[in-house]
Design a protein around this motif. Structure first.
Motif, PDB file in Angstrom:
ATOM      1  N   ASN A  65       1.015  -1.116  -0.025  1.00 14.07           N
ATOM      2  CA  ASN A  65      -0.123   0.010   0.076  1.00 14.07           C
ATOM      3  C   ASN A  65       0.729   1.322   0.136  1.00 14.07           C
ATOM      4  OD1 ASN A  65      -2.666   1.207  -0.123  1.00 14.07           O
ATOM      5  ND2 ASN A  65      -2.131   1.811   2.218  1.00 14.07           N
ATOM      6  N   GLU A  66       1.887   1.184   0.657  1.00 12.71           N
ATOM      7  CA  GLU A  66       2.966   2.481   0.506  1.00 12.71           C
ATOM      8  C   GLU A  66       3.379   2.523  -0.616  1.00 12.71           C
ATOM      9  OE1 GLU A  66       2.357   3.931   2.914  1.00 12.71           O
ATOM     10  OE2 GLU A  66       2.466   2.755   4.803  1.00 12.71           O
ATOM     11  N   LEU A  67       3.826   1.592  -1.557  1.00 14.85           N
ATOM     12  CA  LEU A  67       4.179   1.743  -2.941  1.00 14.85           C
ATOM     13  C   LEU A  67       2.996   2.259  -3.734  1.00 14.85           C
ATOM     14  CD1 LEU A  67       6.248  -1.573  -3.548  1.00 14.85           C
ATOM     15  CD2 LEU A  67       7.160   0.588  -3.332  1.00 14.85           C
ATOM     16  N   PHE A  68       1.889   1.923  -3.479  1.00 18.74           N
ATOM     17  CA  PHE A  68       0.750   2.352  -4.269  1.00 18.74           C
ATOM     18  C   PHE A  68       0.499   3.922  -3.745  1.00 18.74           C
ATOM     19  CE2 PHE A  68      -4.066   2.926  -3.879  1.00 18.74           C
ATOM     20  CZ  PHE A  68      -4.272   3.057  -5.335  1.00 18.74           C
ATOM     21  N   GLY A  69       0.468   4.121  -2.619  1.00 18.98           N
ATOM     22  CA  GLY A  69       0.168   5.570  -2.398  1.00 18.98           C
ATOM     23  C   GLY A  69       1.192   6.692  -2.837  1.00 18.98           C
ATOM     24  N   SER A  70       2.434   6.100  -2.580  1.00 19.63           N
ATOM     25  CA  SER A  70       3.557   7.054  -3.052  1.00 19.63           C
ATOM     26  C   SER A  70       3.669   7.239  -4.463  1.00 19.63           C
ATOM     27  CB  SER A  70       4.866   6.589  -2.353  1.00 19.63           C
ATOM     28  OG  SER A  70       5.230   5.129  -3.045  1.00 19.63           O
ATOM     29  N   THR A  71       3.267   6.281  -5.311  1.00 20.04           N
ATOM     30  CA  THR A  71       3.299   5.870  -6.807  1.00 20.04           C
ATOM     31  C   THR A  71       1.993   7.056  -7.365  1.00 20.04           C
ATOM     32  OG1 THR A  71       4.277   3.963  -6.843  1.00 20.04           O
ATOM     33  CG2 THR A  71       3.300   4.726  -8.769  1.00 20.04           C
ATOM     34  N   VAL A  72       1.069   7.012  -6.685  1.00 19.09           N
ATOM     35  CA  VAL A  72      -0.053   8.098  -6.928  1.00 19.09           C
ATOM     36  C   VAL A  72       0.306   9.335  -6.880  1.00 19.09           C
ATOM     37  CG1 VAL A  72      -2.335   8.812  -5.936  1.00 19.09           C
ATOM     38  CG2 VAL A  72      -1.957   6.163  -6.182  1.00 19.09           C
ATOM     39  N   LEU A  73       1.387   9.786  -6.044  1.00 19.31           N
ATOM     40  CA  LEU A  73       1.565  11.191  -5.528  1.00 19.31           C
ATOM     41  C   LEU A  73       2.914  11.762  -6.175  1.00 19.31           C
ATOM     42  CD1 LEU A  73       0.659  13.834  -4.159  1.00 19.31           C
ATOM     43  CD2 LEU A  73       2.300  12.944  -2.304  1.00 19.31           C
ATOM     44  N   PHE A  74       3.973  10.935  -6.292  1.00 24.28           N
ATOM     45  CA  PHE A  74       5.483  11.248  -6.294  1.00 24.28           C
ATOM     46  C   PHE A  74       5.373  11.821  -7.814  1.00 24.28           C
ATOM     47  CE2 PHE A  74       6.229  10.126  -1.993  1.00 24.28           C
ATOM     48  CZ  PHE A  74       7.035  11.058  -1.685  1.00 24.28           C
ATOM     49  N   PRO A  75       5.230  10.802  -8.634  1.00 25.99           N
ATOM     50  CA  PRO A  75       5.454  11.219 -10.268  1.00 25.99           C
ATOM     51  C   PRO A  75       4.599  12.457 -10.742  1.00 25.99           C
ATOM     52  CG  PRO A  75       5.049   8.829 -10.100  1.00 25.99           C
ATOM     53  CD  PRO A  75       4.819   9.381  -8.610  1.00 25.99           C
ATOM     54  N   PHE A  76       3.439  12.620  -9.959  1.00 23.07           N
ATOM     55  CA  PHE A  76       2.632  13.796 -10.252  1.00 23.07           C
ATOM     56  C   PHE A  76       3.243  14.978  -9.965  1.00 23.07           C
ATOM     57  CE2 PHE A  76      -0.655  16.618  -8.559  1.00 23.07           C
ATOM     58  CZ  PHE A  76      -1.160  17.076  -9.901  1.00 23.07           C
ATOM     59  N   LEU A  77       3.540  14.988  -8.769  1.00 19.88           N
ATOM     60  CA  LEU A  77       4.357  15.947  -8.074  1.00 19.88           C
ATOM     61  C   LEU A  77       5.591  16.641  -8.831  1.00 19.88           C
ATOM     62  CD1 LEU A  77       4.557  15.659  -3.947  1.00 19.88           C
ATOM     63  CD2 LEU A  77       3.179  17.412  -5.475  1.00 19.88           C
ATOM     64  N   LEU A  78       6.124  15.455  -9.262  1.00 25.53           N
ATOM     65  CA  LEU A  78       7.668  15.969 -10.005  1.00 25.53           C
ATOM     66  C   LEU A  78       7.163  16.580 -11.345  1.00 25.53           C
ATOM     67  CD1 LEU A  78       9.291  12.435  -9.534  1.00 25.53           C
ATOM     68  CD2 LEU A  78       9.918  14.552  -8.477  1.00 25.53           C
ATOM     69  N   VAL A  79       6.075  16.143 -11.978  1.00 24.69           N
ATOM     70  CA  VAL A  79       5.721  16.658 -13.408  1.00 24.69           C
ATOM     71  C   VAL A  79       5.144  18.187 -12.796  1.00 24.69           C
ATOM     72  CG1 VAL A  79       3.806  16.818 -14.976  1.00 24.69           C
ATOM     73  CG2 VAL A  79       5.107  14.611 -14.606  1.00 24.69           C
ATOM     74  N   GLN A  80       4.639  18.269 -11.796  1.00 22.28           N
ATOM     75  CA  GLN A  80       3.894  19.719 -11.584  1.00 22.28           C
ATOM     76  C   GLN A  80       5.130  20.697 -11.184  1.00 22.28           C
ATOM     77  OE1 GLN A  80       0.862  21.064 -11.943  1.00 22.28           O
ATOM     78  NE2 GLN A  80       0.192  18.846 -12.808  1.00 22.28           N
ATOM     79  N   ILE A  81       6.131  20.123 -10.654  1.00 21.74           N
ATOM     80  CA  ILE A  81       7.175  21.293 -10.176  1.00 21.74           C
ATOM     81  C   ILE A  81       7.956  21.577 -11.285  1.00 21.74           C
ATOM     82  CG2 ILE A  81       9.456  20.788  -9.257  1.00 21.74           C
ATOM     83  CD1 ILE A  81       8.495  18.932  -7.136  1.00 21.74           C
ATOM     84  N   LEU A  82       8.195  20.716 -12.174  1.00 22.22           N
ATOM     85  CA  LEU A  82       8.888  21.226 -13.532  1.00 22.22           C
ATOM     86  C   LEU A  82       8.015  22.230 -14.495  1.00 22.22           C
ATOM     87  CD1 LEU A  82      11.202  18.296 -14.430  1.00 22.22           C
ATOM     88  CD2 LEU A  82      11.803  20.457 -13.110  1.00 22.22           C
ATOM     89  N   SER A  83       6.779  22.004 -14.545  1.00 19.55           N
ATOM     90  CA  SER A  83       5.745  22.575 -15.226  1.00 19.55           C
ATOM     91  C   SER A  83       5.597  24.167 -14.880  1.00 19.55           C
ATOM     92  CB  SER A  83       4.445  21.725 -15.158  1.00 19.55           C
ATOM     93  OG  SER A  83       3.474  22.277 -16.067  1.00 19.55           O
ATOM     94  N   ASP A  84       5.269  24.816 -15.922  1.00 15.30           N
ATOM     95  CA  ASP A  84       5.100  26.248 -15.843  1.00 15.30           C
ATOM     96  C   ASP A  84       3.405  26.583 -15.496  1.00 15.30           C
ATOM     97  OD1 ASP A  84       7.584  27.085 -16.199  1.00 15.30           O
ATOM     98  OD2 ASP A  84       7.317  27.263 -18.486  1.00 15.30           O
TER      99      ASP A  84
END
Length: 308
Positions: A67-86
């Motif tokens: 479940n920790e793998l599931f929860g972190s994968t839901v959030l972290f890749p999305f955050l990484l994309v948003q951080i670099l996006s304008d």
């Protein structure tokens, strides 16, 4: 008659420009995510590889790490994309998918932790009857319940939120949240609010009642039992209690923030509190259980360093 167009995307207002520091933040988060993946995968492999860990307590732990793998994968890749996006936007279907996954993660976590407390209760209070009470069929049923109920329950919540006609598309967070979307609705959302409160109470308070009951029984046995019983309770319950408190406090901050007006709280603090239960728990659990559980700790060392 007024026509309302269906919102096709949402915009996040909690992101702000940090200039070139976004690349540093990106590297920090991607390293943190890599540590989470490695730590949880290591413990899952250790549990599956070693027959001595094919016991209820460790199988419930394995479910927790998945479940920790599931929860972190839901959030972290999305955050990484948003951080670099304008431009900080998300399509409506993907937003509801994220809501579904985040809610499912939280619900699985609550149920898993309550089942683990029930398992510790049986092991400490009924050690001689433990194997007859916690059978392999019962373990399978409890793990299935841990995963099937949340994904079914959250689907009902999404089915009520997705058809809503919205009068805006600004979400004051860094990821999608069901209540933030519901607040954008043009019409009365009493049904959504009642259902949301009911589900929150069901998901939080039912596991909490189980946890409080089992730990009261465990404490009673510890006070009246032998020194060996107390040592067993401390060694197996300490990581579980730490995980419980960490997740309950993180979830409490998120529930309060989503339900009440927090505009007086600094934006940075609100962002940190909203991310806490999704970012800290996935690293807290493998470190806590991996370091505090002697069997897992020893086998992890053997796997990493090749020593028996």
């Amino acid at each position: 008659m007024t026509n309302f167009t269906q919102v096709s995307y949402f915009t996040f207002s909690a992101y702000f420009n940090i200039g070139l520091f976004k690349y540093l933040l990106f590297m920090i988060i991607i390293c943190f995510y890599a540590v989470i993946i490695c730590a949880n995968l290591l413990l899952i492999v250790v549990i599956f590889k070693n027959r001595s860990l094919h016991e209820p307590m460790y199988l419930f732990l394995c479910s927790l790490f998945v479940n920790e793998l599931f929860g972190s994968t839901v959030l972290f890749p999305f955050l990484l994309v948003q951080i670099l996006s304008d431009i900080h936007t998300i399509s409506a279907p993907f937003c509801f998918l994220q809501i579904y996954c985040v809610f499912a993660y939280g619900t699985v976590q609550f149920i898993n932790l309550s089942i683990m407390s029930y398992d510790r209760y049986l092991a400490i209070c009924y050690p001689l009857q433990y194997n007859t009470r916690m059978t392999s069929n019962k373990v399978t049923m409890l793990i299935a319940l841990t995963w099937l109920f949340p994904f079914t329950e959250v689907a009902v919540t999404i089915s009520l939120s997705a058809p809503l006609q919205l009068c805006g598309n600004i979400i004051n967070k860094v990821y999608c949240d069901n209540h933030s979307v519901v607040k954008l609705a043009c019409f009365d959302t009493t049904v959504n609010n009642i259902q949301g409160l009911f589900i929150t109470c069901l998901v939080v308070f039912c596991p909490l009642i189980v946890i409080l009951y089992t730990y009261m029984k465990i404490l009673k046995v510890c006070y009246s039992g032998s020194k060996q019983t107390r040592q067993k309770a401390v060694s197996t319950c300490t990581p579980h209690l730490a995980s419980l408190l960490n997740f309950f406090f993180g979830s409490f901050f998120e529930i309060v923030q989503s339900r009440f007006n927090m505009s007086s709280v600094p934006m940075m603090l609100r962002i940190i509190l909203s991310l806490y239960f999704l970012t800290c728990q996935p690293i807290f659990n493998p470190l806590m259980f991996g370091l505090q559980t002697s069997k897992i700790r020893t086998l992890c060392k053997s796997l990493i360093f090749g020593k028996m």
